[in-house]
Design a protein around this motif. Structure first.
Motif, PDB file in Angstrom:
ATOM      1  N   ASP A 354       0.841  -1.201   0.000  1.00  0.00           N
ATOM      2  CA  ASP A 354       0.000   0.000   0.000  1.00  0.00           C
ATOM      3  C   ASP A 354       0.874   1.249   0.000  1.00  0.00           C
ATOM      4  N   LEU A 355       0.753   2.049  -1.054  1.00  0.00           N
ATOM      5  CA  LEU A 355       1.598   3.230  -1.184  1.00  0.00           C
ATOM      6  C   LEU A 355       1.341   4.249  -0.073  1.00  0.00           C
ATOM      7  N   LYS A 356       0.144   4.232   0.504  1.00  0.00           N
ATOM      8  CA  LYS A 356      -0.169   5.206   1.548  1.00  0.00           C
ATOM      9  C   LYS A 356       0.557   4.916   2.856  1.00  0.00           C
ATOM     10  N   SER A 357       0.995   3.662   3.036  1.00  0.00           N
ATOM     11  CA  SER A 357       1.594   3.292   4.317  1.00  0.00           C
ATOM     12  C   SER A 357       3.104   3.125   4.249  1.00  0.00           C
ATOM     13  N   ILE A 358       3.699   3.439   3.102  1.00  0.00           N
ATOM     14  CA  ILE A 358       5.155   3.321   2.984  1.00  0.00           C
ATOM     15  C   ILE A 358       5.723   4.640   2.478  1.00  0.00           C
ATOM     16  N   GLY A 359       7.019   4.759   2.513  1.00  0.00           N
ATOM     17  CA  GLY A 359       7.680   5.964   2.039  1.00  0.00           C
ATOM     18  C   GLY A 359       9.108   6.037   2.556  1.00  0.00           C
ATOM     19  N   GLY A 360       9.848   6.995   2.016  1.00  0.00           N
ATOM     20  CA  GLY A 360      11.209   7.207   2.471  1.00  0.00           C
ATOM     21  C   GLY A 360      12.193   6.139   2.068  1.00  0.00           C
ATOM     22  N   LEU A 361      11.843   5.313   1.096  1.00  0.00           N
ATOM     23  CA  LEU A 361      12.742   4.224   0.711  1.00  0.00           C
ATOM     24  C   LEU A 361      14.006   4.725   0.029  1.00  0.00           C
ATOM     25  N   TYR A 362      13.942   5.900  -0.562  1.00  0.00           N
ATOM     26  CA  TYR A 362      15.120   6.418  -1.252  1.00  0.00           C
ATOM     27  C   TYR A 362      16.298   6.584  -0.286  1.00  0.00           C
ATOM     28  N   LYS A 363      16.005   6.992   0.958  1.00  0.00           N
ATOM     29  CA  LYS A 363      17.073   7.174   1.945  1.00  0.00           C
ATOM     30  C   LYS A 363      17.582   5.840   2.480  1.00  0.00           C
ATOM     31  N   VAL A 364      16.677   4.864   2.558  1.00  0.00           N
ATOM     32  CA  VAL A 364      17.032   3.577   3.163  1.00  0.00           C
ATOM     33  C   VAL A 364      17.651   2.625   2.140  1.00  0.00           C
ATOM     34  N   THR A 417       0.751   6.561 -18.318  1.00  0.00           N
ATOM     35  CA  THR A 417       1.589   5.500 -17.748  1.00  0.00           C
ATOM     36  C   THR A 417       2.733   6.096 -16.953  1.00  0.00           C
ATOM     37  N   LEU A 418       3.341   7.135 -17.508  1.00  0.00           N
ATOM     38  CA  LEU A 418       4.404   7.838 -16.793  1.00  0.00           C
ATOM     39  C   LEU A 418       3.886   8.398 -15.469  1.00  0.00           C
ATOM     40  N   PHE A 419       2.660   8.923 -15.489  1.00  0.00           N
ATOM     41  CA  PHE A 419       2.060   9.442 -14.254  1.00  0.00           C
ATOM     42  C   PHE A 419       1.979   8.356 -13.181  1.00  0.00           C
ATOM     43  N   SER A 420       1.550   7.145 -13.564  1.00  0.00           N
ATOM     44  CA  SER A 420       1.431   6.055 -12.591  1.00  0.00           C
ATOM     45  C   SER A 420       2.793   5.643 -12.045  1.00  0.00           C
ATOM     46  N   MET A 421       3.781   5.574 -12.926  1.00  0.00           N
ATOM     47  CA  MET A 421       5.110   5.167 -12.465  1.00  0.00           C
ATOM     48  C   MET A 421       5.722   6.229 -11.538  1.00  0.00           C
ATOM     49  N   VAL A 422       5.512   7.508 -11.884  1.00  0.00           N
ATOM     50  CA  VAL A 422       5.994   8.593 -11.014  1.00  0.00           C
ATOM     51  C   VAL A 422       5.248   8.573  -9.689  1.00  0.00           C
ATOM     52  N   LYS A 423       3.976   8.211  -9.733  1.00  0.00           N
ATOM     53  CA  LYS A 423       3.190   8.110  -8.504  1.00  0.00           C
ATOM     54  C   LYS A 423       3.779   7.071  -7.557  1.00  0.00           C
ATOM     55  N   ILE A 424       4.120   5.889  -8.092  1.00  0.00           N
ATOM     56  CA  ILE A 424       4.745   4.857  -7.262  1.00  0.00           C
ATOM     57  C   ILE A 424       6.082   5.361  -6.720  1.00  0.00           C
ATOM     58  N   TRP A 425       6.868   5.987  -7.596  1.00  0.00           N
ATOM     59  CA  TRP A 425       8.173   6.521  -7.178  1.00  0.00           C
ATOM     60  C   TRP A 425       8.013   7.544  -6.048  1.00  0.00           C
ATOM     61  N   ASN A 426       7.098   8.466  -6.252  1.00  0.00           N
ATOM     62  CA  ASN A 426       6.920   9.537  -5.260  1.00  0.00           C
ATOM     63  C   ASN A 426       6.421   8.985  -3.932  1.00  0.00           C
ATOM     64  N   GLU A 427       5.441   8.086  -3.979  1.00  0.00           N
ATOM     65  CA  GLU A 427       4.840   7.586  -2.747  1.00  0.00           C
ATOM     66  C   GLU A 427       5.780   6.634  -2.004  1.00  0.00           C
ATOM     67  N   ALA A 428       6.442   5.724  -2.743  1.00  0.00           N
ATOM     68  CA  ALA A 428       7.256   4.707  -2.081  1.00  0.00           C
ATOM     69  C   ALA A 428       8.655   5.201  -1.734  1.00  0.00           C
ATOM     70  N   PHE A 429       9.235   6.022  -2.597  1.00  0.00           N
ATOM     71  CA  PHE A 429      10.645   6.367  -2.429  1.00  0.00           C
ATOM     72  C   PHE A 429      10.872   7.790  -1.930  1.00  0.00           C
ATOM     73  N   TRP A 430      10.094   8.739  -2.439  1.00  0.00           N
ATOM     74  CA  TRP A 430      10.452  10.147  -2.244  1.00  0.00           C
ATOM     75  C   TRP A 430       9.780  10.784  -1.039  1.00  0.00           C
TER      76      TRP A 430
END
Length: 501
Positions: A354-364, A417-430
């Motif tokens: 769930d993208l809403k419950s994760i984040g900050g993976l870019y640092k980890v 499609t780019l929007f969806s991929m950026v969405k995953i990137w932003n929510e999970a990593f950024w």
């Protein structure tokens, strides 16, 4: 010439070895990997042979076509066999740690190779009834895999999955019966020959429609796609990745094979239909994906969307259009499998999809961000990745053929499609990690080498297809020319003696 039978025999032999040594559970992953590596090496050898020697044919039992069972390896089928081998090796390695020991004890690895046997059989068969048999082999193996573990959500998804696929099988069987009643043959080459000289071959459209609906269900094409996002997110991610990479593509393969080889009489009806269906499939899939927050559901809806590009290439029906569909299918099999495998890595670190419950993976895990970017941006069509060239070939072919509407739709869908991929990137990593979540609650954040290695391997292939696009495209063009000029295929299967009668 036994070579065309080996893609079916290798998985079968692997299954036998897995069952003989079933009590030695620690051997199961290694036997599976060995069988997959042998299948990949065989696929490379077949591709080289087909490139240099042309179409390879095996008449089983020495019964010549159209009376016996014929196995055929042309450029298109050899490409698909190679892709199946790549996915087989990747999933076998990933499953070492991604699939728990309980699921492995319930015949996971034999079922994976049973699925691969069905997939390869569908790619090499030259007979429609045997294609139906191989579809049923895939259905049985995939049903076991999707229910493995017996979780409630899996069983709900499996009911939808198997129900729609059984409907597809019934329509397929009805189409076979009608076609055989009208022509007296089910050999693909013989059908192509007979329908090319028949006076009333427009009547074959009744069979062609049944096959179209059957393959549309199996390919998750609009409007028959709803079973896929309801079921693909329920099993473990290794199984989902295997399904995403291969199962729907077998339906697309069959559709391209049928509607370039022998259902070619009513182009004014079929080609606009393919273009419309392809466009709707792209749009519905990508817009629905944009509203999701579960990574597996986002990626599942994008399976649907990207099938539309392949159907678009068939609808354009030029050498460039069909070659673009083949190239895009090759890219998508690799990149789509990889995105699901990366989602599994993210879940391993965070314990959630769930993208809403994760984040900050870019640092980890900054390197995990790179592993995600390659296949995700490949799917979005960012240069110089393989997806960019796949879309470029298709859109260029569309403009050259005067199909401007579907070409602009393909461009717009690429942006979404780019929007969806950026969405995953932003929510999970950024974005910052939610305050109440623990990024290491899943397996203490450990990422086994066996799970990272196939992701890196498939990512490297996505890069390679982008930087070495020319030789891959040349082979796709060869396959397209063989499909659109079926004379050599018919001659290779039926032989000069039969054609002269």
């Amino acid at each position: 010439m036994i070579l065309p039978a080996l893609p079916v025999l290798f998985p079968l032999i692997t299954i036998i070895f897995l069952l003989i040594n079933f009590q030695r559970r620690e051997w199961q992953p290694w036997i599976s990997l060995t069988g997959s590596l042998l299948q990949l090496m065989l696929a490379i050898f077949i591709l080289i042979r087909v490139k240099h020697e042309g179409i390879l044919v095996l008449h089983t039992g020495n019964w010549l076509a159209p009376f016996g069972i014929t196995l055929v390896m042309d450029a298109f089928s050899s490409i698909m066999i190679l892709l199946a081998g790549i996915i087989a090796v990747s999933i076998s390695i990933y499953s070492f740690e991604a699939i728990d020991r309980q699921r492995q004890s319930f015949f996971y690895f034999p079922m994976v190779h049973g699925l691969l046997m069905g997939v390869n059989g569908a790619f090499v068969t030259g007979d429609i009834f045997n294609l139906y048999v191989w579809f049923e082999v895939m259905l049985m193996a995939s049903f076991v895999l999707i229910t493995l573990g017996g979780e409630k959500k899996q069983l709900r998804g499996a009911v939808k999955y198997v129900t729609l696929n059984l409907v597809s099988s019934l329509l397929f069987l009805a189409g076979i019966g009608l076609l055989y009643g009208k022509t007296g043959t089910l050999n693909m080459a013989d059908l192509a020959l007979k329908l090319s000289i028949a006076d009333n071959n427009i009547l074959i459209n009744t069979s062609a429609v049944l096959f179209f609906v059957a393959f549309s269900i199996k390919s998750a094409v609009f409007p028959f796609f709803f079973w896929l996002p309801a079921s693909y997110h329920t099993p473990p991610v290794a199984i989902t990745a295997l399904f995403a990479g291969l199962l729907t593509k077998v339906g697309v393969y069959a559709m391209i094979r049928f509607y370039t080889l022998f259902f070619v009489q009513d182009k004014l009806f079929w080609h606009p239909l393919f273009l419309w269906i392809g466009g709707f499939t792209m749009v519905v899939g990508v817009l629905t994906a944009a509203s999701q927050y579960d990574m597996r559901k986002i990626l599942s809806f994008h399976i649907i969307s990207q099938i539309g590009y392949m159907i678009m290439g068939l609808g354009i029906f030029t050498v460039a259009g069909v070659a673009g569909a083949i190239f895009y299918m090759a890219h998508n099999i690799i990149a789509k499998t990889n995105t699901f495998l990366v989602a599994g890595l993210i879940n391993r670190v965070t314990g959630s999809y769930d993208l809403k419950s994760i984040g900050g993976l870019y640092k980890v895990r900054p390197w995990l961000a790179i592993l995600f970017i390659i296949p995700a941006f490949g799917l979005a069509g960012i240069p110089p990745l393989s997806g960019f060239f796949g879309k470029l070939i298709l859109i260029s072919a569309g403009f050259s053929a005067g199909e401007y509407v579907i070409s602009f739709v393909a461009l717009a869908v690429g942006l979404f499609t780019l929007f969806s991929m950026v969405k995953i990137w932003n929510e999970a990593f950024w974005k910052a990690r939610p305050e109440n979540s623990d990024p290491f609650k899943g397996e203490n954040g450990k990422l086994p080498v066996s799970m990272v290695l196939p992701v890196a391997f498939l990512g490297l292939l996505t890069l390679t297809m982008g930087f070495a696009v020319r030789p891959i495209l040349d082979f796709a063009m060869d396959a397209s020319m063989q499909l659109l000029n079926p004379g050599p295929y018919i001659e290779a299967v039926l032989g000069n003696n039969y054609l002269s009668q």
